[in-house]
Design a protein around this motif. Structure first.
Motif, PDB file in Angstrom:
ATOM      1  N   SER A  69      -3.809  -2.730  -3.564  1.00 40.48           N
ATOM      2  CA  SER A  69      -4.788  -2.124  -2.662  1.00 40.48           C
ATOM      3  C   SER A  69      -5.727  -1.136  -3.353  1.00 40.48           C
ATOM      4  CB  SER A  69      -4.059  -1.439  -1.514  1.00 40.48           C
ATOM      5  OG  SER A  69      -3.035  -0.637  -2.030  1.00 40.48           O
TER       6      SER A  69
ATOM      7  N   ALA B 201       7.926  -4.231  -0.458  1.00 41.09           N
ATOM      8  CA  ALA B 201       6.709  -4.436   0.341  1.00 41.09           C
ATOM      9  C   ALA B 201       6.265  -5.900   0.263  1.00 41.09           C
ATOM     10  CB  ALA B 201       5.610  -3.510  -0.145  1.00 41.09           C
TER      11      ALA B 201
ATOM     12  N   GLU C 258      -2.677   5.228  -0.579  1.00 41.41           N
ATOM     13  CA  GLU C 258      -3.978   4.702  -1.040  1.00 41.41           C
ATOM     14  C   GLU C 258      -5.075   5.035  -0.027  1.00 41.41           C
ATOM     15  OE1 GLU C 258      -4.202   3.304  -3.955  1.00 41.41           O
ATOM     16  OE2 GLU C 258      -2.325   2.271  -4.420  1.00 41.41           O
TER      17      GLU C 258
ATOM     18  N   SER D 173      -2.203   5.623 -10.833  1.00 41.66           N
ATOM     19  CA  SER D 173      -1.194   4.562 -10.832  1.00 41.66           C
ATOM     20  C   SER D 173       0.161   5.150 -10.446  1.00 41.66           C
ATOM     21  CB  SER D 173      -1.101   3.947 -12.222  1.00 41.66           C
ATOM     22  OG  SER D 173       0.044   3.139 -12.299  1.00 41.66           O
TER      23      SER D 173
ATOM     24  N   THR E 108       0.833  -1.198   0.000  1.00 43.48           N
ATOM     25  CA  THR E 108       0.000   0.000   0.000  1.00 43.48           C
ATOM     26  C   THR E 108       0.868   1.249   0.000  1.00 43.48           C
ATOM     27  OG1 THR E 108      -1.520  -1.260   1.374  1.00 43.48           O
ATOM     28  CG2 THR E 108      -1.887   1.107   1.289  1.00 43.48           C
TER      29      THR E 108
END
Ligand code: UDP
Ligand code: MG
Length: 311
Positions: A91, A73, A11, A202, A8
């Motif tokens: 996410s 991540a 977000e 994005s 994430t």
């Protein structure tokens, strides 16, 4: 037990809708949600803490000190995931959680498969993007001889031992799609159509996608360096033949060979080729340099839902 890894980064508006969607879709199975806050600068972390307080038994959060990238991540999530099945999902709700159920169901029924990867139909991409991505994955398969399925995303469900294998690959510059292909596990590819991003933009613009593609090629293949070898030897052979021809011509006809312009263009061409190849070798050397430092793949500041929470 299923662990869902959710990278994430900025977000804030997608976290609650995603949490709701995941909770409803997965209500009939035992699961954990592992959110990795990849150094978000918006309210993502506080939104994550809000849902964590509602659902402490199921939610875990790891928050990075800064943005380490999606691949870092995913690595952090894999390290903390201990379930029988482990899914990775974005996410932004582009990847619907219902596909997680399809993937788990497939693995339950098919013991001989180690993982399921969802294959993006690229229907949201422009013609050029589609062409670019397809060519890239075909080129990767050619260069590496591992299977880079066109459109296979990080949206996957893997068995526990696949995750362990991925964690054992310690490289800092992680091109996760390549690592998946490198492991050589038996993958079932399932087609899906991504939805439109719920909120926000994005994080991978065209420039980032190009850098990502270059990273992929350089991290998994040394073939580009062979170009220097082939080009160099072809040019040397041609120029040697040309030299012999010039010597014979001068000796037989006794003429000076004119051609300042052609000489300049050959020098410039060769200079360009040499500099390009030096740059390419430099890219490989800089990667070796960065990897030898053996720095950690990420640094986390805050953790929730773990025995060793740092609060
Ligand atoms: N992401 C991340 N770190 C980054 C960039 C992206 O964790 O540096 C996450 C992002 O929050 C999202 C997922 O990776 O959950 C995919 O990113 P995005 O939707 O921007 O990529 P796209 O779907 O356009 O390929
Ligand atoms: Mg997305």
């Amino acid at each position: 037990m299923l662990d869902v890894i959710i990278p994430t980064f900025n977000e804030e508006d997608n976290i609650e809708p995603l949490y709701k969607e995941l909770s409803t879709t997965l209500k009939n199975i035992k699961y954990n949600l592992i959110f990795i806050d990849d150094g978000s600068t918006d309210k993502s972390l506080s939104k994550l803490i809000k849902i964590y307080k509602k659902d402490t038994n199921r939610i875990k959060i790891i928050s990075f000190t800064r943005n380490f990238g999606k691949d870092a991540a995913i690595y952090a999530g894999l390290k903390e995931a201990h379930g029988k099945y482990i899914s990775i999902i974005d996410s932004d709700l582009q990847q619907h959680p219902k596909h997680i159920l399809e993937m788990v169901e497939f693995l339950e029924k098919n013991e001989d498969y180690d993982e399921v990867a969802m294959v993006n139909s690229y229907c949201n991409d422009s013609f050029i993007q589609k062409k670019f991505k397809k060519t890239f994955y075909k080129l990767m398969t050619k260069l590496t001889h591992y299977n880079f399925e066109v459109g296979a995303s990080d949206f996957r469900t893997i068995r526990n031992y696949v995750a362990k294998t991925l964690i054992d690959l310690k490289e800092t510059n992680r091109f996760t799609k390549g690592l998946f292909a490198w492991t050589g596990f038996n993958v079932k590819f399932m087609k899906y159509t991504p939805d439109k991003r719920l909120h926000g933009k994005s994080k991978f613009n065209f420039r980032k996608q190009i850098n990502y593609a270059i990273d992929g090629i350089l991290n998994f293949s040394t073939s580009p360096m062979k170009i220097a070898l082939y080009l160099g030897s072809t040019l040397s052979t041609c120029s040697f033949i040309y030299l012999i021809y010039l010597i014979i011509k001068t000796l037989v006809l006794g003429k000076d060979v004119p051609g300042f312009a052609s000489l300049m263009s050959v020098i410039l061409l060769l200079g360009g080729v040499i500099l390009t190849m030096l740059g390419l070798i430099g890219e490989y050397v800089s990667r070796i340099y960065m990897e030898t430092k053996q720095r950690p793949i990420y640094v986390s500041k805050v953790k929730f839902g773990f025995d060793d929470d740092i609060l």
